[in-house]
Write a protein that holds these residues in place. Structure first.
Motif, short mmCIF file in Angstrom:
data_model
loop_
_atom_site.label_atom_id
_atom_site.label_comp_id
_atom_site.label_asym_id
_atom_site.label_seq_id
_atom_site.Cartn_x
_atom_site.Cartn_y
_atom_site.Cartn_z
N TYR A 132 2.21 2.23 2.63
CA TYR A 132 3.26 1.62 1.82
C TYR A 132 3.51 0.20 2.30
N ASN A 174 -0.05 2.74 -7.69
CA ASN A 174 -0.56 1.46 -7.21
C ASN A 174 -0.99 0.54 -8.35
N PHE A 212 1.14 -0.20 -2.38
CA PHE A 212 0.39 0.27 -1.22
C PHE A 212 -0.63 -0.79 -0.81
N TYR A 268 -1.40 8.52 -6.38
CA TYR A 268 -1.52 7.31 -5.58
C TYR A 268 -2.04 6.16 -6.44
N TRP A 282 7.91 11.32 -3.90
CA TRP A 282 7.37 10.79 -2.65
C TRP A 282 8.46 10.13 -1.80
#
Length: 247
Positions: free
Chosen positions: A234, A176, A229, A172, A195
């Motif tokens: 999202y 990001n 994100f 994550y 993902w």
């Protein structure tokens, strides 16, 4: 959202007959009884549809429910559904109105995507008294209805399993960080693929073209520089706007 006094009386009669066991749920018959056209004069019961869509022929409402509903809730739900369908029919008299209760999975099934509607109706106290089998969607039936595809629920489970791993937080943060689109491009695209963020891969593939179009436009530049994100979700708004720049 309005109904007439007579339409309200018809609903009350249907509910009373179902409650007392004088009749059984019958979607087609109830739709016929509620199809009377009159000038609406009173407010219908408020309702919220988790999914609402319409086309030239129909309006579809879907209300998601817990798989462990409270005892006695279905009488109230049935009355609300009937009022909602009549109120929508008063506004759109030429369209078919379809209203479903929906349960995301079957807690009695031996498999994650399996379901047995008859068994589920017996499991929920009072359900069978007020609703027929064609008034609700259960488990994979629901997800296939929404997608128009098959095996949708299993596809969703597979995506969740690919994302929900011990490396989730690490991936994550990596995704990001916009600098990783360049410095770690291969890993970045691999994680996006895992993902199922296919639209984001398309944006990266068209990065040069998009960057030229956002030049000298401060609002679009801010969108372009945003992380994928936002507040843990999202950033769909950013994706849609940037995709519109792709020829």
């Amino acid at each position: 959202m309005k109904i007439s006094i007579n339409q309200k009386s018809i609903i009350n009669r249907i509910i009373t007959e179902l409650t007392n066991g004088y009749s059984k749920p019958d979607l087609n018959q109830e739709n016929d009884e509620c199809s009377i056209r009159e000038i609406p004069t009173m407010d219908a019961t408020d309702f919220i549809a988790d999914v609402y869509f319409q086309d030239d022929e129909q309006i579809v409402c879907i209300e998601l429910k817990t798989v462990k509903p409270n005892k006695g809730v279905f009488k109230v739900e049935k009355e609300k559904v009937l009022e909602a369908k009549i109120a929508l029919k008063n506004i759109y008299p030429d369209k078919v109105i379809r209203y479903f209760l929906a349960f995301p999975f079957d807690p009695l099934s031996d498999t994650p995507t399996g379901y047995d509607k008859q068994r589920f109706m017996d499991y929920c106290v009072g359900f069978r008294k007020y609703f027929s089998e064609n008034e609700f969607l259960l488990a994979s039936e629901l997800w296939d209805f929404l997608s128009g595809d098959t095996d949708t629920m299993q596809q969703l489970i597979d995506i969740i399993n690919r994302i929900a791993t011990p490396q989730f937080a690490e991936k994550y943060e990596f995704l990001n960080n916009s600098t990783n689109k360049t410095t770690g491009k291969n890993d970045y695209i691999q994680y996006l693929t895992e993902w199922n963020l296919i639209s984001e891969i398309e944006l990266i593939s068209n990065k040069t073209s998009i960057s030229q179009k956002v030049k000298n436009n401060n609002r679009l530049t801010r969108k372009f520089n945003q992380s994928i994100f936002k507040d843990g979700e999202y950033n769909v708004e950013r994706m849609i706007e940037l995709k519109s720049l792709i020829v």
